[in-house]
Motif scaffolding. Structure first.
Motif, PDB file in Angstrom:
ATOM      1  N   TRP A  32       0.829  -1.190   0.000  1.00 25.67           N
ATOM      2  CA  TRP A  32       0.000   0.000   0.000  1.00 25.67           C
ATOM      3  C   TRP A  32       0.874   1.256   0.000  1.00 25.67           C
ATOM      4  O   TRP A  32       0.618   2.202  -0.736  1.00 25.67           O
ATOM      5  CB  TRP A  32      -0.921  -0.010   1.220  1.00 25.67           C
ATOM      6  CG  TRP A  32      -1.868   1.144   1.246  1.00 25.67           C
ATOM      7  CD1 TRP A  32      -3.058   1.232   0.586  1.00 25.67           C
ATOM      8  CD2 TRP A  32      -1.712   2.376   1.936  1.00 25.67           C
ATOM      9  NE1 TRP A  32      -3.644   2.444   0.827  1.00 25.67           N
ATOM     10  CE2 TRP A  32      -2.840   3.169   1.665  1.00 25.67           C
ATOM     11  CE3 TRP A  32      -0.735   2.897   2.759  1.00 25.67           C
ATOM     12  CZ2 TRP A  32      -3.004   4.435   2.187  1.00 25.67           C
ATOM     13  CZ3 TRP A  32      -0.903   4.164   3.280  1.00 25.67           C
ATOM     14  CH2 TRP A  32      -2.033   4.921   2.993  1.00 25.67           C
TER      15      TRP A  32
ATOM     16  N   GLN B  52       2.348   1.795  -3.393  1.00 23.52           N
ATOM     17  CA  GLN B  52       1.347   2.298  -4.324  1.00 23.52           C
ATOM     18  C   GLN B  52       1.095   3.788  -4.097  1.00 23.52           C
ATOM     19  O   GLN B  52       0.970   4.559  -5.053  1.00 23.52           O
ATOM     20  CB  GLN B  52       0.035   1.519  -4.173  1.00 23.52           C
ATOM     21  CG  GLN B  52       0.117   0.108  -4.676  1.00 23.52           C
ATOM     22  CD  GLN B  52      -1.149  -0.678  -4.421  1.00 23.52           C
ATOM     23  OE1 GLN B  52      -2.095  -0.165  -3.829  1.00 23.52           O
ATOM     24  NE2 GLN B  52      -1.169  -1.924  -4.846  1.00 23.52           N
ATOM     25  N   GLN B  53       1.042   4.211  -2.827  1.00 27.35           N
ATOM     26  CA  GLN B  53       0.848   5.632  -2.528  1.00 27.35           C
ATOM     27  C   GLN B  53       2.020   6.455  -3.037  1.00 27.35           C
ATOM     28  O   GLN B  53       1.852   7.558  -3.542  1.00 27.35           O
ATOM     29  CB  GLN B  53       0.674   5.849  -1.016  1.00 27.35           C
ATOM     30  CG  GLN B  53      -0.572   5.206  -0.444  1.00 27.35           C
ATOM     31  CD  GLN B  53      -1.829   5.674  -1.150  1.00 27.35           C
ATOM     32  OE1 GLN B  53      -1.999   6.858  -1.423  1.00 27.35           O
ATOM     33  NE2 GLN B  53      -2.702   4.736  -1.491  1.00 27.35           N
ATOM     34  N   GLN B  54       3.218   5.921  -2.909  1.00 29.79           N
ATOM     35  CA  GLN B  54       4.409   6.625  -3.388  1.00 29.79           C
ATOM     36  C   GLN B  54       4.359   6.774  -4.913  1.00 29.79           C
ATOM     37  O   GLN B  54       4.730   7.814  -5.456  1.00 29.79           O
ATOM     38  CB  GLN B  54       5.675   5.866  -2.965  1.00 29.79           C
ATOM     39  CG  GLN B  54       6.949   6.620  -3.163  1.00 29.79           C
ATOM     40  CD  GLN B  54       7.062   7.835  -2.256  1.00 29.79           C
ATOM     41  OE1 GLN B  54       6.412   7.915  -1.219  1.00 29.79           O
ATOM     42  NE2 GLN B  54       7.856   8.785  -2.663  1.00 29.79           N
ATOM     43  N   LEU B  55       3.887   5.739  -5.608  1.00 30.37           N
ATOM     44  CA  LEU B  55       3.798   5.799  -7.063  1.00 30.37           C
ATOM     45  C   LEU B  55       2.720   6.782  -7.525  1.00 30.37           C
ATOM     46  O   LEU B  55       2.811   7.331  -8.622  1.00 30.37           O
ATOM     47  CB  LEU B  55       3.498   4.405  -7.629  1.00 30.37           C
ATOM     48  CG  LEU B  55       4.616   3.379  -7.515  1.00 30.37           C
ATOM     49  CD1 LEU B  55       4.129   2.007  -7.942  1.00 30.37           C
ATOM     50  CD2 LEU B  55       5.805   3.803  -8.355  1.00 30.37           C
ATOM     51  N   ARG B  56       1.691   7.008  -6.687  1.00 31.10           N
ATOM     52  CA  ARG B  56       0.600   7.915  -7.062  1.00 31.10           C
ATOM     53  C   ARG B  56       0.977   9.383  -6.903  1.00 31.10           C
ATOM     54  O   ARG B  56       0.268  10.236  -7.414  1.00 31.10           O
ATOM     55  CB  ARG B  56      -0.634   7.622  -6.215  1.00 31.10           C
ATOM     56  CG  ARG B  56      -1.313   6.344  -6.614  1.00 31.10           C
ATOM     57  CD  ARG B  56      -2.604   6.157  -5.848  1.00 31.10           C
ATOM     58  NE  ARG B  56      -3.199   4.890  -6.215  1.00 31.10           N
ATOM     59  CZ  ARG B  56      -3.484   3.930  -5.366  1.00 31.10           C
ATOM     60  NH1 ARG B  56      -3.272   4.084  -4.092  1.00 31.10           N
ATOM     61  NH2 ARG B  56      -4.020   2.802  -5.788  1.00 31.10           N
ATOM     62  N   LYS B  57       2.046   9.650  -6.156  1.00 32.38           N
ATOM     63  CA  LYS B  57       2.438  11.045  -5.945  1.00 32.38           C
ATOM     64  C   LYS B  57       2.880  11.665  -7.267  1.00 32.38           C
ATOM     65  O   LYS B  57       3.559  11.035  -8.070  1.00 32.38           O
ATOM     66  CB  LYS B  57       3.596  11.135  -4.957  1.00 32.38           C
ATOM     67  CG  LYS B  57       3.190  10.999  -3.529  1.00 32.38           C
ATOM     68  CD  LYS B  57       4.374  11.272  -2.637  1.00 32.38           C
ATOM     69  CE  LYS B  57       3.988  11.216  -1.186  1.00 32.38           C
ATOM     70  NZ  LYS B  57       5.151  11.458  -0.328  1.00 32.38           N
ATOM     71  N   LEU B  58       2.493  12.909  -7.437  1.00 35.79           N
ATOM     72  CA  LEU B  58       2.928  13.630  -8.635  1.00 35.79           C
ATOM     73  C   LEU B  58       4.347  14.134  -8.440  1.00 35.79           C
ATOM     74  O   LEU B  58       4.744  14.468  -7.318  1.00 35.79           O
ATOM     75  CB  LEU B  58       1.997  14.821  -8.894  1.00 35.79           C
ATOM     76  CG  LEU B  58       0.564  14.479  -9.272  1.00 35.79           C
ATOM     77  CD1 LEU B  58      -0.263  15.748  -9.377  1.00 35.79           C
ATOM     78  CD2 LEU B  58       0.530  13.735 -10.590  1.00 35.79           C
TER      79      LEU B  58
END
Length: 92
Positions: free
Chosen positions: A51, A54-60
């Motif tokens: 999780w 995934q949050q790190q990958l969603r960061k712009l």
């Protein structure tokens, strides 16, 4: 022909050991087959990002600083219609 009791006992022990080895091999094969889907699913889960990942990958990515380049047309500023970034050329 009569066999000695010692020979009969040895044969029975040998037969029991053989049957036990055969039975344990069958049980081991059945257990391995029963756990195969679980092992496959665990391998799939291991390859899935956590999780936090995934949050790190969603960061712009951080916004880039726009800079006008001499000789190129003005840059339209995103989110501000009608505003442009231009190069302030000072004639010497």
């Amino acid at each position: 022909m009569e066999m000695s009791p010692t020979l009969v006992d040895a044969f029975v022990l040998h037969l029991e050991a053989h049957l036990f080895r055969k039975w344990t091999a069958a049980m081991d094969a059945a257990e391995a087959a029963a756990w195969a889907p679980v092992r496959r699913r665990l391998a799939e889960i291991r390859e899935t990002p956590t999780w936090a990942e995934q949050q790190q990958l969603r960061k712009l990515p951080p916004p880039r600083q726009l800079r006008a380049t001499p000789g190129w047309p003005p840059i339209a500023i995103p989110g501000q219609p009608g505003k442009y970034l231009t190069v302030q050329e000072i004639a010497a």
